[in-house]
Write a protein that holds these residues in place. Structure first.
Motif, PDB file in Angstrom:
ATOM      1  N   TYR A 236       0.843  -1.204   0.000  1.00  0.00           N
ATOM      2  CA  TYR A 236       0.000   0.000   0.000  1.00  0.00           C
ATOM      3  C   TYR A 236       0.881   1.258   0.000  1.00  0.00           C
ATOM      4  N   ALA A 237       1.921   1.245   0.809  1.00  0.00           N
ATOM      5  CA  ALA A 237       2.842   2.381   0.845  1.00  0.00           C
ATOM      6  C   ALA A 237       3.541   2.555  -0.501  1.00  0.00           C
ATOM      7  N   TYR A 238       3.887   1.461  -1.136  1.00  0.00           N
ATOM      8  CA  TYR A 238       4.522   1.516  -2.458  1.00  0.00           C
ATOM      9  C   TYR A 238       3.578   2.154  -3.470  1.00  0.00           C
ATOM     10  N   MET A 239       2.314   1.754  -3.436  1.00  0.00           N
ATOM     11  CA  MET A 239       1.318   2.331  -4.338  1.00  0.00           C
ATOM     12  C   MET A 239       1.195   3.831  -4.121  1.00  0.00           C
ATOM     13  N   LEU A 240       1.103   4.266  -2.867  1.00  0.00           N
ATOM     14  CA  LEU A 240       0.996   5.697  -2.586  1.00  0.00           C
ATOM     15  C   LEU A 240       2.221   6.446  -3.097  1.00  0.00           C
ATOM     16  N   ALA A 241       3.381   5.828  -2.966  1.00  0.00           N
ATOM     17  CA  ALA A 241       4.621   6.476  -3.383  1.00  0.00           C
ATOM     18  C   ALA A 241       4.720   6.620  -4.893  1.00  0.00           C
ATOM     19  N   HIS A 242       3.900   5.868  -5.619  1.00  0.00           N
ATOM     20  CA  HIS A 242       3.913   5.937  -7.082  1.00  0.00           C
ATOM     21  C   HIS A 242       2.659   6.601  -7.645  1.00  0.00           C
ATOM     22  N   ASN A 243       1.947   7.299  -6.796  1.00  0.00           N
ATOM     23  CA  ASN A 243       0.827   8.136  -7.195  1.00  0.00           C
ATOM     24  C   ASN A 243       1.201   9.595  -6.964  1.00  0.00           C
ATOM     25  N   PRO A 244       0.464  10.530  -7.555  1.00  0.00           N
ATOM     26  CA  PRO A 244       0.743  11.936  -7.263  1.00  0.00           C
ATOM     27  C   PRO A 244       0.658  12.191  -5.760  1.00  0.00           C
ATOM     28  N   PRO A 245       1.628  12.838  -5.165  1.00  0.00           N
ATOM     29  CA  PRO A 245       1.596  13.081  -3.719  1.00  0.00           C
ATOM     30  C   PRO A 245       0.565  14.142  -3.358  1.00  0.00           C
ATOM     31  N   LEU A 246       0.075  14.064  -2.141  1.00  0.00           N
ATOM     32  CA  LEU A 246      -0.802  15.119  -1.653  1.00  0.00           C
ATOM     33  C   LEU A 246       0.012  16.397  -1.496  1.00  0.00           C
ATOM     34  N   ASP A 247      -0.612  17.529  -1.831  1.00  0.00           N
ATOM     35  CA  ASP A 247       0.091  18.791  -1.613  1.00  0.00           C
ATOM     36  C   ASP A 247      -0.011  19.168  -0.133  1.00  0.00           C
ATOM     37  N   ALA A 248       0.611  20.266   0.223  1.00  0.00           N
ATOM     38  CA  ALA A 248       0.705  20.640   1.638  1.00  0.00           C
ATOM     39  C   ALA A 248      -0.668  20.868   2.263  1.00  0.00           C
ATOM     40  N   VAL A 249      -1.581  21.499   1.535  1.00  0.00           N
ATOM     41  CA  VAL A 249      -2.910  21.772   2.089  1.00  0.00           C
ATOM     42  C   VAL A 249      -3.697  20.478   2.227  1.00  0.00           C
ATOM     43  N   GLN A 250      -3.624  19.619   1.238  1.00  0.00           N
ATOM     44  CA  GLN A 250      -4.315  18.338   1.317  1.00  0.00           C
ATOM     45  C   GLN A 250      -3.799  17.513   2.499  1.00  0.00           C
ATOM     46  N   ARG A 251      -2.468  17.455   2.631  1.00  0.00           N
ATOM     47  CA  ARG A 251      -1.880  16.675   3.722  1.00  0.00           C
ATOM     48  C   ARG A 251      -2.295  17.215   5.069  1.00  0.00           C
ATOM     49  N   GLU A 252      -2.270  18.535   5.211  1.00  0.00           N
ATOM     50  CA  GLU A 252      -2.687  19.147   6.479  1.00  0.00           C
ATOM     51  C   GLU A 252      -4.142  18.835   6.789  1.00  0.00           C
ATOM     52  N   LEU A 253      -4.994  18.849   5.766  1.00  0.00           N
ATOM     53  CA  LEU A 253      -6.416  18.559   5.972  1.00  0.00           C
ATOM     54  C   LEU A 253      -6.615  17.119   6.403  1.00  0.00           C
ATOM     55  N   VAL A 254      -5.915  16.200   5.770  1.00  0.00           N
ATOM     56  CA  VAL A 254      -6.008  14.787   6.155  1.00  0.00           C
ATOM     57  C   VAL A 254      -5.609  14.605   7.613  1.00  0.00           C
ATOM     58  N   GLU A 255      -4.496  15.200   8.008  1.00  0.00           N
ATOM     59  CA  GLU A 255      -4.011  15.041   9.374  1.00  0.00           C
ATOM     60  C   GLU A 255      -4.920  15.746  10.382  1.00  0.00           C
ATOM     61  N   THR A 256      -5.429  16.922  10.018  1.00  0.00           N
ATOM     62  CA  THR A 256      -6.355  17.632  10.903  1.00  0.00           C
ATOM     63  C   THR A 256      -7.608  16.806  11.156  1.00  0.00           C
ATOM     64  N   THR A 257      -8.091  16.135  10.125  1.00  0.00           N
ATOM     65  CA  THR A 257      -9.273  15.295  10.275  1.00  0.00           C
ATOM     66  C   THR A 257      -8.993  14.103  11.175  1.00  0.00           C
ATOM     67  N   ARG A 258      -7.831  13.493  10.992  1.00  0.00           N
ATOM     68  CA  ARG A 258      -7.476  12.324  11.805  1.00  0.00           C
ATOM     69  C   ARG A 258      -7.337  12.684  13.276  1.00  0.00           C
ATOM     70  N   THR A 259      -6.760  13.826  13.567  1.00  0.00           N
ATOM     71  CA  THR A 259      -6.553  14.212  14.960  1.00  0.00           C
ATOM     72  C   THR A 259      -7.783  14.888  15.569  1.00  0.00           C
ATOM     73  N   GLY A 260      -8.503  15.652  14.757  1.00  0.00           N
ATOM     74  CA  GLY A 260      -9.647  16.388  15.274  1.00  0.00           C
ATOM     75  C   GLY A 260     -10.917  15.574  15.391  1.00  0.00           C
ATOM     76  N   PHE A 261     -11.037  14.557  14.547  1.00  0.00           N
ATOM     77  CA  PHE A 261     -12.241  13.722  14.563  1.00  0.00           C
ATOM     78  C   PHE A 261     -11.833  12.243  14.520  1.00  0.00           C
ATOM     79  N   PRO A 262     -11.104  11.763  15.531  1.00  0.00           N
ATOM     80  CA  PRO A 262     -10.572  10.398  15.479  1.00  0.00           C
ATOM     81  C   PRO A 262     -11.646   9.324  15.343  1.00  0.00           C
ATOM     82  N   ASP A 263     -12.818   9.559  15.908  1.00  0.00           N
ATOM     83  CA  ASP A 263     -13.879   8.559  15.831  1.00  0.00           C
ATOM     84  C   ASP A 263     -14.610   8.584  14.496  1.00  0.00           C
ATOM     85  N   ARG A 264     -14.388   9.638  13.711  1.00  0.00           N
ATOM     86  CA  ARG A 264     -15.084   9.797  12.433  1.00  0.00           C
ATOM     87  C   ARG A 264     -14.133   9.828  11.243  1.00  0.00           C
TER      88      ARG A 264
END
Length: 219
Positions: free
Chosen positions: A14-42
């Motif tokens: 799975y990590a290999y697949m992600l590494a060979h796809n277009p990477p998330l930009d800085a805003v996308q990455r921040e949003l993903v992480e904010t969601t994971r930490t801010g809404f862990p149950d959701r």
């Protein structure tokens, strides 16, 4: 013929697949992480990381200018699609939560695409039924409450232009669709999948991307 399930998706693969796809930009990455930490149950409601680049790819592939998203949550998928739209493109985002979509609004502003996203806080069926009846939607992304997938589908399909694409998430529903005694959301997804398979208005393929993704093209 090679069986499609012979390659097991390990964490390393799975990590290999992600590494060979277009990477998330800085805003996308921040949003993903904010969601994971801010809404862990959701956070499981967020589209998977690989779906962002895929949705952007599909927007560009069909030359979409008018996109509809049913189920926005914290806005990752809307962000990815809006960034792929032309400057005069529009994405109508349907959701019922001010709290969750406020996270998305901030990210859309930071990414400079807020002017392309028309967020409508209301029951999605009401929003869809208020849209023009004639075919005008280029791409729709369906990722909301599973019990209403069929009603959403029936509002979207007549409004899709010829060649337009409906992308539906969670069609494998954590593997529950193989349960003959499924109930609740799982049973709703099973009914939806059978309906899509037999809908003569659309050409559809089901893929094992993330929790299952069906691509349906309007004939």
């Amino acid at each position: 013929m090679t069986r499609g399930n012979e390659t097991k998706i390990t964490d390393e693969l799975y990590a290999y697949m992600l590494a060979h796809n277009p990477p998330l930009d800085a805003v996308q990455r921040e949003l993903v992480e904010t969601t994971r930490t801010g809404f862990p149950d959701r956070a499981g409601m967020q589209s998977s990381e690989e779906q962002g680049p895929l949705l952007a790819f599909l927007v560009r592939l069909v030359g979409a200018r008018h996109v509809v998203e049913v189920g926005t949550f914290t806005g990752f998928s809307a962000l990815a699609m809006a960034q792929a739209l032309p400057p005069d493109g529009t994405l109508i985002a349907c959701d019922v939560s001010e709290e969750w979509t406020a996270v998305g609004r901030a990210a859309w502003e930071e990414a400079g695409v807020a002017d392309r996203i028309d967020l409508r806080i209301a029951p999605a069926l009401d929003t869809l039924r208020a849209m023009p009846d004639e075919p005008h939607i280029d791409l729709a992304y369906l990722d909301a409450d599973k019990e209403n997938y069929l009603p959403y589908w029936e509002e979207l399909v007549p409004r899709m232009r010829t060649g337009g694409l409906v992308v539906t998430d969670n069609v494998l529903y954590h593997g529950g669709v193989t349960d003959p005694y499924a109930s609740g959301s799982t049973a709703a997804i099973k009914e939806f999948n059978d309906h899509v398979l037999n809908d003569a208005r659309m050409d559809s393929v089901m893929l094992t991307v993330a929790d299952g993704l069906t691509l349906s093209r309007r004939r």
